[in-house]
Design a protein around this motif. Structure first.
Motif, PDB file in Angstrom:
ATOM      1  N   ARG A  94      -6.259   4.821   1.419  1.00 45.73           N
ATOM      2  CA  ARG A  94      -5.949   6.205   0.527  1.00 45.73           C
ATOM      3  C   ARG A  94      -5.311   7.014   1.516  1.00 45.73           C
ATOM      4  O   ARG A  94      -4.200   7.669   0.988  1.00 45.73           O
ATOM      5  N   LEU A 103      -2.588   9.019  -1.089  1.00 40.73           N
ATOM      6  CA  LEU A 103      -3.466   9.131  -2.706  1.00 40.73           C
ATOM      7  C   LEU A 103      -4.395  10.290  -2.663  1.00 40.73           C
ATOM      8  O   LEU A 103      -5.072  10.502  -1.471  1.00 40.73           O
ATOM      9  N   MET A 145      -1.544   0.354  -7.230  1.00 38.79           N
ATOM     10  CA  MET A 145      -0.617   1.308  -7.568  1.00 38.79           C
ATOM     11  C   MET A 145       0.531   0.968  -8.210  1.00 38.79           C
ATOM     12  O   MET A 145       1.247   1.664  -8.920  1.00 38.79           O
ATOM     13  N   ARG A 178      -2.513  11.450  -7.255  1.00 38.88           N
ATOM     14  CA  ARG A 178      -3.122  10.105  -7.955  1.00 38.88           C
ATOM     15  C   ARG A 178      -4.492   9.843  -7.517  1.00 38.88           C
ATOM     16  O   ARG A 178      -4.785   9.783  -6.380  1.00 38.88           O
TER      17      ARG A 178
END
Length: 519
Positions: free
Chosen positions: A383, A388, A425, A437
């Motif tokens: 992440r 993200l 993704m 996201r």
């Protein structure tokens, strides 16, 4: 006036050398060369006191093997007298005390016994560092003025030794800091041993127990279980934690360079050795050396490693001089070393020296309750890397992770989640901006059903069913593909380990893989 000029010409370069970063041996050689300009000597030696013996650091006019000798003080009365003397002294030519250099002077004369001898102890801050000795083959070669020169020169020699020690310490400190920085950059955010299973709690307790000692540790376990992380944990919990942890992958070293990599070399030791180089043992001095894949070491290097472990001393390639090191050794292997010993591929004495305290790292299949805990750590790393807002597993993905056998262990889990993140993704590319996201990884992103994909190994083409419709050669090739595929996957794609298990030469195995169309 001429005498003073000669003295200045000899000493000025040495004073300039005090601030220069010269190799230790070159610094000492220049020191002896300068003294030879001032005294009518046939042989000069600089010796360092190490325990109960004087060890030559540099010589001039003595046979080459002198550097490999250790002069035990109690066995050499002249050296004992010089160490106890308050300053420079000269022995009478008819002194009954034997000279330690008799027969060692490198001179064309038929007689090689020393007949005139002077010496002076070198003291650094009230500690006796060693001796400076000056010898001649002819009686009466030295006079009172030469004794005064030696006394004055010994003070400069002491300053040279001090400068060499300080520059050596500074160089070592810089190298150790660079090693630590490189390790930190390579590892990114430091990882810790995760796991709440009983086997992991027991492992952490053993790490805490052995870390406080200086015992040699052998870390065993399958490929991908996290043996290097265990080694890092042992070092971090040890009294040496503030010192460097130097890691060497023995399987990645060419056999011709293993000795140089571990023990160092001197200039000219082999083609390409353009300067002196420290080995990993010296780089880890005061800290910890971790030898990963220890089972891959050639037998010849195993013998030299055993010698270092027994005496704490090593010799650089191409040098007779011994270096003493203080290193805590950790090793790791995915091989069955007792079986390797029985097969004659690993020394029994080295195995027993390495396995003083064995640590077994359990495979992931023995700690299945830790799978989601580990997955959470890897997902957070992904992440952060991908920028993200969130990265999560669907219920189907969690179930799929729990069902998988994980032959590649923790490393397989890490790589599988990295690939799954990219796939998820891409599948959700139409979502909001990357920073906002929240990506969900589904079981379709994991693709855990593909054999061999988790280890990045090309899977052999399915073997054709053995029927009378195919030739014997085709059936044999099919069987070999299956066997090689399973063996390579078991060893994480490492040819050397697979070849050892199959009992074939590594080069022959590589040629067979090419013939069968396998990577």
């Amino acid at each position: 006036m001429t005498r003073h000029r000669q003295l200045l010409d000899a000493l000025f370069p040495l004073v300039a050398d005090l601030t220069r970063a010269l190799p230790e041996q070159e610094r000492y050689a220049r020191l002896l060369q300068a003294l030879q300009q001032l005294l009518p000597a046939d042989a000069i030696a600089l010796l360092r006191l190490e325990g109960d013996a004087l060890v030559p650091q540099a010589t001039l006019g003595l046979s080459a093997d002198t550097l490999g000798r250790r002069f035990v003080v109690e066995a050499h009365p002249r050296l004992r007298v010089l160490l106890a003397a308050p300053g420079a002294m000269r022995f009478p030519p008819d002194s009954p005390l034997p000279d330690p250099y008799d027969g060692l002077v490198d001179h064309p004369a038929p007689h090689l016994d020393v007949h005139d001898c002077m010496g002076c102890a070198l003291r650094l801050e009230r500690t006796t560092w060693g001796l400076l000795t000056v010898d001649a083959l002819d009686a009466g070669r030295f006079a009172a003025e030469h004794l005064e020169v030696l006394e004055a020169f010994a003070q400069l020699a002491a300053a040279t030794v001090t400068a060499a020690a300080r520059i050596e310490a500074l160089t070592r400190s810089v190298q150790q800091e660079r090693t630590r920085a490189d390790a930190l950059l390579a590892s990114g955010v430091p990882r810790t041993l995760l796991g709440q299973s009983g086997v992991m709690q027991a492992l952490r307790e053993e790490i805490a127990l052995v870390a406080a000692s200086d015992l040699t540790v052998l870390i065993t376990g399958e490929t991908g279980v996290g043996k290097e992380l265990v080694a890092q944990s042992v070092h971090a919990a040890s009294p040496r934690a503030a010192r460097p942890l130097v890691t060497v992958n023995c399987a990645a070293l060419p056999e011709t360079l293993v000795e140089s990599e571990l023990f160092g070399h001197v200039r000219g030791a082999f083609s390409g050795a353009v300067g002196d180089r420290r080995g990993k043992f010296e780089m880890a001095d005061g800290g910890t050396l971790f030898l990963d894949e220890i089972g891959e070491l050639p037998l010849g290097i195993q013998a030299k490693l055993l010698r270092v472990l027994q005496g704490g001393q090593l010799q650089r390639v191409g040098s007779d001089r011994e270096h003493r090191v203080d290193v805590r050794l950790l090793t790791a292997t995915n091989r069955d070393l007792p079986a390797e010993v029985r097969a004659g591929r690993f020394r029994a004495d080295l195995y027993h020296r390495l396995s003083v305290y064995p640590l077994r790292v359990p495979p992931l299949r023995e700690r299945d309750q830790d799978i989601l805990l580990l997955a959470g750590g890897f997902l957070e790393e992904n992440r952060r890397r991908m920028g993200l807002r969130g990265l999560r597993l669907t219920a189907g993905a969690r179930a799929a992770l729990g069902r998988h056998a994980w032959p590649g262990n923790v490393r397989e889990l890490e790589h599988q989640l990295s690939r799954a993140t990219l796939k998820a993704m891409q599948r959700q590319a139409t979502a909001t901006a990357a920073g906002q996201r929240i990506v969900s990884i589904g079981d379709e992103d994991l693709d855990l059903a593909t054999p061999g994909a988790d280890l990045g190994i090309a899977t052999a083409t399915p073997a054709p069913e053995v029927t009378t419709a195919i030739t014997l050669r085709e059936a044999t090739d099919a069987f070999q593909r299956q066997l090689l595929d399973r063996t390579l996957r078991r060893h994480g794609g490492k040819l050397a380990a697979a070849a050892a298990e199959l009992g074939v030469d590594r080069a022959n195995l590589a040629r067979l893989l090419r013939r069968l169309g396998m990577r």
